[in-house]
Design an enzyme around this catalytic site. Structure first.
Site, short mmCIF file in Angstrom:
data_model
loop_
_atom_site.label_atom_id
_atom_site.label_comp_id
_atom_site.label_asym_id
_atom_site.label_seq_id
_atom_site.Cartn_x
_atom_site.Cartn_y
_atom_site.Cartn_z
N CYS A 10 0.83 -1.20 0.00
CA CYS A 10 0.00 0.00 0.00
C CYS A 10 0.87 1.25 0.00
O CYS A 10 2.09 1.17 0.13
CB CYS A 10 -0.88 0.04 1.25
SG CYS A 10 -1.96 -1.38 1.39
N ASN A 110 1.10 0.19 5.77
CA ASN A 110 1.65 -0.50 4.61
C ASN A 110 2.53 -1.63 5.12
O ASN A 110 3.41 -1.41 5.94
CB ASN A 110 2.50 0.48 3.78
CG ASN A 110 3.27 -0.20 2.65
OD1 ASN A 110 4.30 0.29 2.22
ND2 ASN A 110 2.79 -1.33 2.16
N TYR A 250 10.75 -3.80 -8.75
CA TYR A 250 9.46 -3.57 -9.40
C TYR A 250 8.59 -2.51 -8.75
O TYR A 250 7.99 -1.68 -9.42
CB TYR A 250 8.66 -4.88 -9.45
CG TYR A 250 7.23 -4.71 -9.91
CD1 TYR A 250 6.93 -4.59 -11.26
CD2 TYR A 250 6.19 -4.62 -8.99
CE1 TYR A 250 5.62 -4.41 -11.68
CE2 TYR A 250 4.88 -4.44 -9.41
CZ TYR A 250 4.60 -4.34 -10.76
OH TYR A 250 3.32 -4.15 -11.17
P1 AMP Z 1 3.76 -13.11 -14.68
O1 AMP Z 1 2.88 -13.19 -15.87
O2 AMP Z 1 3.05 -13.67 -13.47
O3 AMP Z 1 5.12 -13.73 -14.88
O4 AMP Z 1 3.93 -11.58 -14.35
C1 AMP Z 1 5.13 -10.91 -14.57
C2 AMP Z 1 4.84 -9.43 -14.73
O5 AMP Z 1 4.14 -8.95 -13.59
C3 AMP Z 1 6.12 -8.61 -14.89
O6 AMP Z 1 5.96 -7.82 -16.05
C4 AMP Z 1 6.18 -7.74 -13.64
O7 AMP Z 1 6.51 -6.41 -14.00
C5 AMP Z 1 4.80 -7.80 -13.05
N1 AMP Z 1 4.80 -8.02 -11.59
C6 AMP Z 1 5.69 -8.68 -10.85
N2 AMP Z 1 5.33 -8.68 -9.55
C7 AMP Z 1 4.16 -8.01 -9.46
C8 AMP Z 1 3.28 -7.66 -8.39
N3 AMP Z 1 3.53 -8.03 -7.13
N4 AMP Z 1 2.16 -6.95 -8.67
C9 AMP Z 1 1.89 -6.60 -9.94
N5 AMP Z 1 2.69 -6.90 -11.00
C10 AMP Z 1 3.82 -7.59 -10.78
#
Ligand code: AMP
Length: 471
Positions: A10, A110, A250
């Site tokens: 958060c 958070n 990230y």
């Molecule tokens: P995936 O399809 O599950 O491998 O998602 C990977 C993508 O999700 C990458 O492009 C990351 O930038 C993004 N990502 C990684 N961790 C998170 C998170 N906790 N919340 C949202 N997006 C994420």
């Protein structure tokens, strides 16, 4: 549905001693929108009463001029709540406001408390009745049961039995209290606008409201801002800091200074290191926008390969990662990204993303790039394989859903359909640190080493009540 999950990444912001406190908190929440899109809220204080407004959705949807006008006073705290795969409940939206010791108390949190369920069961056995399913409420009940004579003592006493991640803001009519857990998992920074104190998750919020960055709120530190000044102390036993490295990879905004370093610079350094560790003969480096951009720039600079945008992002869709169904997530990537044939046609491309979690995004991207004319697609990830879920506040899927927890790099390469795939090494992740360093980071998602014991271990509370939302 993953159950009514406790974990939330958060954004928090607090302003104390400024005539436009609520307006500034509102702008701060705007800057922190990336940290949570499920709901937002602000509680203000005029020295007598607390005024509160919370709602579901983006900051722009939750507040309007009329609401902000009614959030009067010289102090305010705000909160953006992260969207998880569970329910979206207004009662889980923060800041929480309770009647406490003859006055009102508001809390913004958070992080994720890893013994929340254990504490909750103990509290319930002693008669506490909980209103929400959010771990933050545990802190309030602990404070109610504490023996300390003032709010600061009771907050410190309550937090002493809490384990895990918290970057917290409390507000009552007289004071704003900020507390960061001794491990310092989640970021929290101190800023000022003249004599007003500003405390928030990331410096990008300070920049927007014209506040000067002073320093990090230190791990284990409690800061109390009152109308007669500010004081700071360290009430908890000292612990080795383990700041979240995923904030760099990230989560945080690249224009923020997090844990004392520019997120943008760190991401570029990770990209440079990735290029040294895993070079490849290619024509072009392209990022997966937005989160892969700084690392792709670093990769391009180091490898001397051209940089270009082979994927264009639609900025008017939320993060697709949060969609619970696989089918929808596949669709979601297409909603968000489109390949540019004029850039990709006939090219051997290196595509850089910040992380690979389930692998579904990368798989879709590789197919999209080939359809867009790329003749070779080399996937490079500027972090190590994600092998463990986060219990300290980042919303990650279960271990079974993390493709790297049960598949080799070669198996993942095959699954995503790339010509080659490489991740940054664990050592490479710390290339940004001047060595030797006494700083500590939590990289449990990459290493499987959890610095604070997790007693709830992903257990979540069965949902017993649904809120039916009208129009
Ligand atoms: P995936 O399809 O599950 O491998 O998602 C990977 C993508 O999700 C990458 O492009 C990351 O930038 C993004 N990502 C990684 N961790 C998170 C998170 N906790 N919340 C949202 N997006 C994420």
């Amino acid at each position: 549905m993953k159950g009514d999950r406790f974990q939330d990444e958060c954004g928090v912001v607090g302003v104390f001693g400024h005539p436009e406190a609520a307006n500034l908190a509102y702008l701060g929440l705007y800057a922190l929108q990336h940290r949570g899109q499920e709901g937002a809220g602000i509680v203000s204080s005029d020295g007598q009463l607390l005024m509160s407004h919370r709602g579901l959705g983006l900051v722009a949807d939750v507040f309007d001029r009329d609401v902000l006008r009614r959030l009067v006073g010289d102090a305010a705290i705000g909160h953006n709540r992260y969207s998880t795969a569970g329910q979206t409940l207004l009662k889980n939206t923060q800041p929480f406001v309770v009647e406490f010791g003859g006055g009102g108390l508001a809390v913004s949190h958070n992080g994720n408390i890893v013994n929340a369920l254990e504490l909750r069961e103990q509290l319930e056995a002693r008669g506490s009745i909980f209103h929400s399913s959010v771990d933050t409420e545990v802190i309030i009940h602990l404070m109610a049961a504490a023996v300390g004579k003032n709010l600061v003592d009771r907050a410190s006493e309550a937090l002493a039995s809490v384990r895990g991640a918290y970057s917290l803001l409390f507000l009552d009519r007289d004071q704003m209290i900020a507390a960061r857990d001794p491990n310092g998992f989640r970021p929290l920074v101190l800023g000022k606008i003249k004599d007003a104190v500003v405390i928030t998750s990331e410096t990008c919020a300070l920049d927007l409201i014209g506040a000067e960055y002073v320093r990090e709120v230190e791990p284990g530190e409690v800061i109390v801002a009152t109308r007669s000044g500010m004081r700071s102390f360290y009430p908890f036993p000292e612990s080795k800091p383990t700041r979240c490295v995923f904030e760099y990879v990230y989560f945080s905004r690249p224009d923020s200074t997090v844990f004392g370093r520019s997120v943008y610079q760190v991401r570029k350094v990770l990209g440079r290191r990735l290029a040294r560790e895993s070079p490849v003969e290619a024509d072009l480096v392209i990022p997966v926008p937005d989160s892969g951009v700084p690392a792709a720039l670093g990769y391009s600079e180091e490898s001397k390969l051209d940089f270009d945008f082979g994927l264009i992002r639609n900025h008017y869709v939320g993060r697709t990662f949060i969609e619970p169904q696989d089918e929808i997530r596949h669709f979601g990537v297409k909603v968000k990204l489109n390949a540019q044939r004029q850039v990709l046609e006939g090219k051997r491309v290196v595509v850089v993303d910040d992380s690979l979690v389930r692998g579904t995004t990368s798989r879709k991207i590789v197919a999209m790039l080939r359809q867009g004319g790329a003749v070779e697609v080399h996937m490079r990830i500027s972090s190590p394989p994600t092998i463990g879920p986060c219990f300290y506040g980042v919303d990650t899927p279960t271990r079974e859903e993390l493709v790297a927890s049960s598949h080799s790099v070669e198996q993942i390469r095959e699954y995503i359909g790339a010509d080659s795939l490489a991740f940054l090494s664990e050592e490479g992740l710390y290339d940004f640190l001047p060595k030797p360093s006494s700083e500590g980071y939590c990289d449990a998602c990459f290493s499987g080493r959890y610095p604070v014991r997790v007693s709830d271990d992903g257990r979540s509370r069965q949902l017993v009540l649904f809120e039916v939302k009208g129009r």
